[in-house]
Design a protein around this motif. Sequence first.
Motif, PDB file in Angstrom:
ATOM      1  N   ARG A 181       0.836  -1.200   0.000  1.00  0.00           N
ATOM      2  CA  ARG A 181       0.000   0.000   0.000  1.00  0.00           C
ATOM      3  C   ARG A 181       0.882   1.267   0.000  1.00  0.00           C
ATOM      4  NH1 ARG A 181      -4.938   2.654   0.143  1.00  0.00           N
ATOM      5  NH2 ARG A 181      -4.866   4.367   1.607  1.00  0.00           N
ATOM      6  N   LEU A 182       1.884   1.253   0.862  1.00  0.00           N
ATOM      7  CA  LEU A 182       2.761   2.421   0.967  1.00  0.00           C
ATOM      8  C   LEU A 182       3.564   2.616  -0.326  1.00  0.00           C
ATOM      9  CD1 LEU A 182       3.859   1.924   4.668  1.00  0.00           C
ATOM     10  CD2 LEU A 182       2.455   3.795   3.757  1.00  0.00           C
ATOM     11  N   ALA A 183       3.998   1.474  -0.887  1.00  0.00           N
ATOM     12  CA  ALA A 183       4.766   1.559  -2.133  1.00  0.00           C
ATOM     13  C   ALA A 183       3.946   2.214  -3.225  1.00  0.00           C
ATOM     14  CB  ALA A 183       5.192   0.162  -2.567  1.00  0.00           C
ATOM     15  N   ARG A 184       2.654   1.942  -3.200  1.00  0.00           N
ATOM     16  CA  ARG A 184       1.802   2.530  -4.234  1.00  0.00           C
ATOM     17  C   ARG A 184       1.524   4.006  -3.971  1.00  0.00           C
ATOM     18  NH1 ARG A 184      -3.023  -1.243  -4.796  1.00  0.00           N
ATOM     19  NH2 ARG A 184      -1.970  -3.233  -4.968  1.00  0.00           N
ATOM     20  N   LYS A 185       1.442   4.340  -2.693  1.00  0.00           N
ATOM     21  CA  LYS A 185       1.031   5.690  -2.324  1.00  0.00           C
ATOM     22  C   LYS A 185       2.172   6.716  -2.444  1.00  0.00           C
ATOM     23  CE  LYS A 185      -1.260   7.116   1.469  1.00  0.00           C
ATOM     24  NZ  LYS A 185      -1.840   6.954   2.816  1.00  0.00           N
ATOM     25  N   LYS A 186       3.372   6.277  -2.058  1.00  0.00           N
ATOM     26  CA  LYS A 186       4.490   7.237  -1.936  1.00  0.00           C
ATOM     27  C   LYS A 186       5.111   7.569  -3.293  1.00  0.00           C
ATOM     28  CE  LYS A 186       4.326   7.189   2.555  1.00  0.00           C
ATOM     29  NZ  LYS A 186       4.162   8.279   3.456  1.00  0.00           N
ATOM     30  N   ARG A 187       5.919   8.594  -3.267  1.00  0.00           N
ATOM     31  CA  ARG A 187       6.652   8.989  -4.485  1.00  0.00           C
ATOM     32  C   ARG A 187       8.141   9.084  -4.195  1.00  0.00           C
ATOM     33  NH1 ARG A 187       2.772  10.322  -7.852  1.00  0.00           N
ATOM     34  NH2 ARG A 187       0.822  10.844  -6.860  1.00  0.00           N
ATOM     35  N   GLY A 188       8.901   9.190  -5.274  1.00  0.00           N
ATOM     36  CA  GLY A 188      10.332   9.492  -5.176  1.00  0.00           C
ATOM     37  C   GLY A 188      11.130   8.462  -4.408  1.00  0.00           C
ATOM     38  N   LYS A 189      12.074   8.954  -3.567  1.00  0.00           N
ATOM     39  CA  LYS A 189      13.014   8.105  -2.854  1.00  0.00           C
ATOM     40  C   LYS A 189      12.297   7.116  -1.931  1.00  0.00           C
ATOM     41  CE  LYS A 189      17.361   9.654  -3.715  1.00  0.00           C
ATOM     42  NZ  LYS A 189      17.630   8.981  -4.994  1.00  0.00           N
ATOM     43  N   GLU A 190      11.292   7.654  -1.232  1.00  0.00           N
ATOM     44  CA  GLU A 190      10.558   6.791  -0.289  1.00  0.00           C
ATOM     45  C   GLU A 190       9.936   5.617  -1.017  1.00  0.00           C
ATOM     46  OE1 GLU A 190       7.803   8.398   2.676  1.00  0.00           O
ATOM     47  OE2 GLU A 190       8.870  10.317   2.455  1.00  0.00           O
ATOM     48  N   LYS A 191       9.334   5.931  -2.168  1.00  0.00           N
ATOM     49  CA  LYS A 191       8.686   4.884  -2.951  1.00  0.00           C
ATOM     50  C   LYS A 191       9.697   3.803  -3.341  1.00  0.00           C
ATOM     51  CE  LYS A 191       5.743   4.363  -7.047  1.00  0.00           C
ATOM     52  NZ  LYS A 191       4.366   4.236  -6.550  1.00  0.00           N
ATOM     53  N   GLU A 192      10.874   4.253  -3.707  1.00  0.00           N
ATOM     54  CA  GLU A 192      11.923   3.298  -4.094  1.00  0.00           C
ATOM     55  C   GLU A 192      12.203   2.306  -2.975  1.00  0.00           C
ATOM     56  OE1 GLU A 192      15.607   5.043  -5.493  1.00  0.00           O
ATOM     57  OE2 GLU A 192      14.419   6.204  -6.964  1.00  0.00           O
ATOM     58  N   ILE A 193      12.330   2.879  -1.764  1.00  0.00           N
ATOM     59  CA  ILE A 193      12.646   2.000  -0.627  1.00  0.00           C
ATOM     60  C   ILE A 193      11.520   1.004  -0.375  1.00  0.00           C
ATOM     61  CG2 ILE A 193      13.213   1.906   1.843  1.00  0.00           C
ATOM     62  CD1 ILE A 193      14.472   4.696   1.488  1.00  0.00           C
TER      63      ILE A 193
ATOM     64  N   GLU B 271       9.401  -0.112  -2.467  1.00  0.00           N
ATOM     65  CA  GLU B 271       9.354  -1.106  -3.543  1.00  0.00           C
ATOM     66  C   GLU B 271      10.426  -2.172  -3.348  1.00  0.00           C
ATOM     67  OE1 GLU B 271       9.289   1.271  -7.082  1.00  0.00           O
ATOM     68  OE2 GLU B 271       7.107   1.093  -7.215  1.00  0.00           O
ATOM     69  N   ARG B 272      11.573  -1.716  -2.804  1.00  0.00           N
ATOM     70  CA  ARG B 272      12.659  -2.665  -2.544  1.00  0.00           C
ATOM     71  C   ARG B 272      12.223  -3.693  -1.477  1.00  0.00           C
ATOM     72  NH1 ARG B 272      18.870  -0.947  -1.260  1.00  0.00           N
ATOM     73  NH2 ARG B 272      19.342  -3.012  -0.474  1.00  0.00           N
ATOM     74  N   ILE B 273      11.553  -3.175  -0.443  1.00  0.00           N
ATOM     75  CA  ILE B 273      11.056  -4.114   0.608  1.00  0.00           C
ATOM     76  C   ILE B 273      10.070  -5.104  -0.001  1.00  0.00           C
ATOM     77  CG2 ILE B 273       9.915  -4.303   2.865  1.00  0.00           C
ATOM     78  CD1 ILE B 273      10.649  -1.370   3.383  1.00  0.00           C
ATOM     79  N   LEU B 274       9.201  -4.551  -0.824  1.00  0.00           N
ATOM     80  CA  LEU B 274       8.170  -5.393  -1.434  1.00  0.00           C
ATOM     81  C   LEU B 274       8.794  -6.508  -2.271  1.00  0.00           C
ATOM     82  CD1 LEU B 274       5.112  -5.426  -1.414  1.00  0.00           C
ATOM     83  CD2 LEU B 274       5.120  -4.159  -3.549  1.00  0.00           C
ATOM     84  N   LYS B 275       9.826  -6.160  -2.966  1.00  0.00           N
ATOM     85  CA  LYS B 275      10.522  -7.141  -3.794  1.00  0.00           C
ATOM     86  C   LYS B 275      11.050  -8.295  -2.934  1.00  0.00           C
ATOM     87  CE  LYS B 275      12.283  -4.951  -7.808  1.00  0.00           C
ATOM     88  NZ  LYS B 275      13.295  -3.897  -7.927  1.00  0.00           N
ATOM     89  N   ALA B 276      11.591  -7.906  -1.759  1.00  0.00           N
ATOM     90  CA  ALA B 276      12.105  -8.927  -0.840  1.00  0.00           C
ATOM     91  C   ALA B 276      11.012  -9.939  -0.480  1.00  0.00           C
ATOM     92  CB  ALA B 276      12.638  -8.255   0.420  1.00  0.00           C
ATOM     93  N   PHE B 277       9.789  -9.414  -0.290  1.00  0.00           N
ATOM     94  CA  PHE B 277       8.657 -10.311  -0.017  1.00  0.00           C
ATOM     95  C   PHE B 277       8.408 -11.239  -1.190  1.00  0.00           C
ATOM     96  CE2 PHE B 277       7.122  -7.443   3.398  1.00  0.00           C
ATOM     97  CZ  PHE B 277       6.824  -8.412   4.340  1.00  0.00           C
ATOM     98  N   LYS B 278       8.406 -10.665  -2.375  1.00  0.00           N
ATOM     99  CA  LYS B 278       8.062 -11.429  -3.585  1.00  0.00           C
ATOM    100  C   LYS B 278       9.050 -12.563  -3.846  1.00  0.00           C
ATOM    101  CE  LYS B 278       4.497  -8.946  -5.181  1.00  0.00           C
ATOM    102  NZ  LYS B 278       4.450  -7.565  -5.600  1.00  0.00           N
ATOM    103  N   LYS B 279      10.272 -12.358  -3.356  1.00  0.00           N
ATOM    104  CA  LYS B 279      11.311 -13.373  -3.594  1.00  0.00           C
ATOM    105  C   LYS B 279      10.964 -14.716  -2.940  1.00  0.00           C
ATOM    106  CE  LYS B 279      15.256 -10.924  -3.161  1.00  0.00           C
ATOM    107  NZ  LYS B 279      16.383 -10.779  -2.260  1.00  0.00           N
ATOM    108  N   ASP B 280      10.223 -14.657  -1.822  1.00  0.00           N
ATOM    109  CA  ASP B 280       9.916 -15.861  -1.039  1.00  0.00           C
ATOM    110  C   ASP B 280       9.287 -16.957  -1.882  1.00  0.00           C
ATOM    111  OD1 ASP B 280      10.904 -14.913   1.229  1.00  0.00           O
ATOM    112  OD2 ASP B 280       8.997 -14.399   2.183  1.00  0.00           O
TER     113      ASP B 280
END
Length: 576
Positions: A553-565, A567-576
């Motif tokens: 939710r946050l990844a979708r809502k935020k912009r810029g640098k914050e969004k990047e971070i 999205e990186r966390i989200l990717k870690a989840f997806k790796k599982d």
Amino acid sequence: MSLKLNPEARAIYRSIRDEIAKKLLLRGSEAFLDEFSPTTNPEEIARRQAYLRENLQRIKPEIGEFIEKVQPIHFRREYLHDRILIVDESEVEKAEALGLCAVSTDPADAEDYPLVLSTVGYGIDVELTPTQITPELYVQPLWENRDTLEALAKIAELTGEKSIAPELLKQINDIKTTMDRLSTIEQLEEILHEKELELNEKISKRLEQFSLTLKGKELLEFLSELKSGDYGAIFRHFSSVENEILEMIREVEEELEESLGTSVEIFSREELYPVSVPPERIELIREELTRDFKVEMYLKSRELAEKIRPLIPRLKQEIRNVYRLDFLRAVKLFTEGFSFPELGDNGIAFLKGRHIFIENPQPVSYVIGKKPEWFDVEGSERVLDENVVILTGANSGGKTSLLELVTQIAILTHMGLPVPAERAGVSVLDEIFFFRRKRSTYGAGAFETALNGFVKALKNEGRKLILIDEFEAITEPGAAVKIIGELLKVAHERGFYVVIVSHLGEDLKKELPFARVDGIEARGLDERLNLIVDRQPVFGKVGRSTPELIVERLARKKRGKEKEIFERILKAFKKD
Ligand SMILES: Nc1ncnc2c1ncn2[C@@H]1O[C@H](COP(=O)(O)OP(=O)(O)OP(=O)(O)O)[C@@H](O)[C@H]1O
């Protein structure tokens, strides 16, 4: 054999049983409820289902109003102190053995009793039977329970069954006038004092209006009578009013004599105003009326008792049947909208199941074991007849509630009752285990107890349903995977049906190829960032956990640098 339930499964059974019991209107009906305790015998379950199918539909909603009014009617053998039985020497033993009243061979003893019965001609002629000696004991309970009889008649009208109640009501109506006399006796004091009050008011009014008019000559005479103390002459001036008062008293007395049926002089004549009823007269009248009442009641009851007595067994049967109806009514109310499960031996499946204790629940369809052909819901193609299921998903997603629902449906099936689902198929089982998550107990003690419990559940052969709510909370995740993995293998080998709630879905799946992993997921977040959960588990898919959803939710809502971070966390989840 009764179905075995571990303590937490038993608690669910008790809560169901209590919920039905709460709907019972009569105390005596609970016995029926216990006849429906969970059994492992499929024929017995089928028999109960057939019985309920046939009888629940006969229960009309309005029947409760009448069931409520039914009281047990007790016909007790009692010793009555108001009568004596005068018998021949040879009958004393038999008469006394009846234990219904005083017995004597001496007619002189009869004096103290309002009712004298005799086999030898010293009172009312009787034979030595309860219906002749104490017939009131058959009649009075019916009279006092007229409401019950009326309710029985109504119930029979509603069920279309035959009733003895209308006949009894008709019979019992014969003593109405006699019973009215009894209530008069009970209110005697009040009745008399009321009349006394009325009478005194009337007299006082009359006295207020009274004036003594003496013309000139009469006045002189009156004065000289006063002077000479000639009271007789003085009172003569007042005699007209005195006669009037006496007349008033007599009138009221006559009226009372007639309505009460007594010949005793009621009001005292010593003092004309205020008039009063002396207490000893009230007693005298009461005694006289009571004696008359007793004799009349006895005679009428005797006539009735002969007719009533043979009907009593049918009446008792009818009252017992009301408890049965009460039970059926409670079950009907409780199972409104439920359906009878099909009995099988392949697991548990249901469509649109509704948790009994959640208000307005989202219906959930679920299957453990072989998927019936009618189980056609979204994603059900991923169900591969697994006996062991790992349930994963969002916090507060409804995992515990689903385990409870499965237990409720299984228990109700074994009770022979309908279950809260549109359609259900349930294996007949020997045992149900429910292991709740222990939130607050940490440490080796809790872990040991829990482990011990699981192993006990797995130990013996049998048809078992085992539900486990999150075990890893009390140990480390790594250890949990090993322990749960082995336990579930044992369960699988023995053909037990298992649902275990776990956040270790992915890891367990690797270990256990035979198990299915289902997931309860959030559909999204509402405007207050609360999760909107879909309670329906997705079959064959690990449920995304709550933190993952929040990150997304946050990844979708935020912009810029914050969004990047994010999205990186989200990717870690997806790796599982
Ligand atoms: N089918 C349903 N329809 C409506 N509400 C439900 C349903 N199932 C569960 N709930 C509600 O959701 C809340 C959480 O349910 P439950 O405790 O079963 O979730 P859980 O997934 O076991 O939670 P946790 O992750 O804390 O163990 C409860 O208030 C429950 O009443």
